[in-house]
Write a protein that holds these residues in place. Structure first.
Motif, PDB file in Angstrom:
ATOM      1  N   ASN A   1       8.460 -77.003 -27.942  1.00  3.92           N
ATOM      2  CA  ASN A   1       8.037 -76.109 -26.549  1.00  3.92           C
ATOM      3  C   ASN A   1       9.026 -76.510 -25.566  1.00  3.92           C
ATOM      4  N   ALA A   2      10.191 -77.233 -25.838  1.00  6.44           N
ATOM      5  CA  ALA A   2      11.061 -77.796 -24.812  1.00  6.44           C
ATOM      6  C   ALA A   2      11.628 -76.753 -23.594  1.00  6.44           C
ATOM      7  N   THR A   3      11.508 -75.536 -24.199  1.00 11.63           N
ATOM      8  CA  THR A   3      12.225 -74.417 -23.493  1.00 11.63           C
ATOM      9  C   THR A   3      11.291 -73.682 -22.729  1.00 11.63           C
ATOM     10  N   ASP A   4      10.061 -73.952 -22.668  1.00 16.21           N
ATOM     11  CA  ASP A   4       9.047 -73.233 -22.110  1.00 16.21           C
ATOM     12  C   ASP A   4       9.195 -73.380 -20.329  1.00 16.21           C
ATOM     13  N   LYS A   5       9.668 -74.501 -20.089  1.00 18.63           N
ATOM     14  CA  LYS A   5       9.783 -74.770 -18.786  1.00 18.63           C
ATOM     15  C   LYS A   5      10.894 -73.778 -18.134  1.00 18.63           C
ATOM     16  N   GLU A   6      11.715 -73.150 -18.724  1.00 15.78           N
ATOM     17  CA  GLU A   6      12.946 -72.182 -18.386  1.00 15.78           C
ATOM     18  C   GLU A   6      12.033 -70.880 -18.429  1.00 15.78           C
ATOM     19  N   PRO A   7      12.158 -70.225 -17.378  1.00 19.63           N
ATOM     20  CA  PRO A   7      11.663 -68.968 -17.133  1.00 19.63           C
ATOM     21  C   PRO A   7      12.210 -67.815 -18.237  1.00 19.63           C
ATOM     22  N   LEU A   8      13.642 -67.901 -18.395  1.00 18.40           N
ATOM     23  CA  LEU A   8      13.894 -66.907 -19.461  1.00 18.40           C
ATOM     24  C   LEU A   8      13.751 -67.310 -20.751  1.00 18.40           C
ATOM     25  N   PHE A   9      13.393 -68.271 -21.262  1.00 17.21           N
ATOM     26  CA  PHE A   9      13.047 -68.574 -22.682  1.00 17.21           C
ATOM     27  C   PHE A   9      11.427 -68.595 -22.675  1.00 17.21           C
ATOM     28  N   ASN A  10      10.661 -68.872 -21.506  1.00 15.31           N
ATOM     29  CA  ASN A  10       9.276 -68.735 -21.689  1.00 15.31           C
ATOM     30  C   ASN A  10       8.695 -67.270 -21.635  1.00 15.31           C
TER      31      ASN A  10
END
Length: 148
Positions: A58-67
């Protein structure tokens, strides 16, 4: 330790232990954390943002685009890191900053030819042709013997 008489036992601590059956396979990998690197990929009018090389699912979940996307991170078999790609409308939507990279992927050097490999490939091709000729010759001679 505490695992007396058990050869496939791992002592965890306290009264806890793991006992492995005969068909159990345990793979231990290093837990070195790595953050995603982001790349903007462009082809004609299509743009995509690639997050690659991250160890936490879940490392990309903090980025809105990927979340906000439903796509899941993927991991190639026997690789230690995940990758995730998302289509974007604007190039500025792709995150940048620490651990980021931009620009074109360098493909130079991927398809270098080697003299030894070329020679071996040519040799194998020659041997295949020779084998095919000998098979055809044997079939023709066998047919001639049967006809006489």
């Amino acid at each position: 330790g505490i695992c007396h008489g058990l050869e496939r036992c791992v002592y965890i601590g306290g009264n806890q232990k793991l006992i492995f059956g005969t068909g159990t396979k345990l793979i231990v990998e290093s837990g070195t954390p790595s953050d995603p690197s982001y790349y903007l990929l462009e082809k004609d009018s299509t743009q995509a943002c690639l997050a690659t090389g991250f160890s936490a699912y879940n490392a990309t979940d903090k980025e809105p685009l990927f979340n906000q996307t439903k796509s899941s991170p993927t991991r190639i078999e026997h690789e230690a890191t995940f990758d995730k790609v998302v289509l974007v409308q604007n190039a500025t939507d792709c995150p940048s900053g620490k651990g980021s990279a931009s620009g074109e992927c360098a493909t130079e050097g991927f398809f270098e030819t080697d003299e030894k490999i070329n020679f071996l490939s040519l040799t194998i091709l020659g041997l295949r042709v020779l084998f095919l000729k000998s098979v055809v010759f044997n079939v023709i001679m066998t047919l001639r013997v049967w006809m006489s």
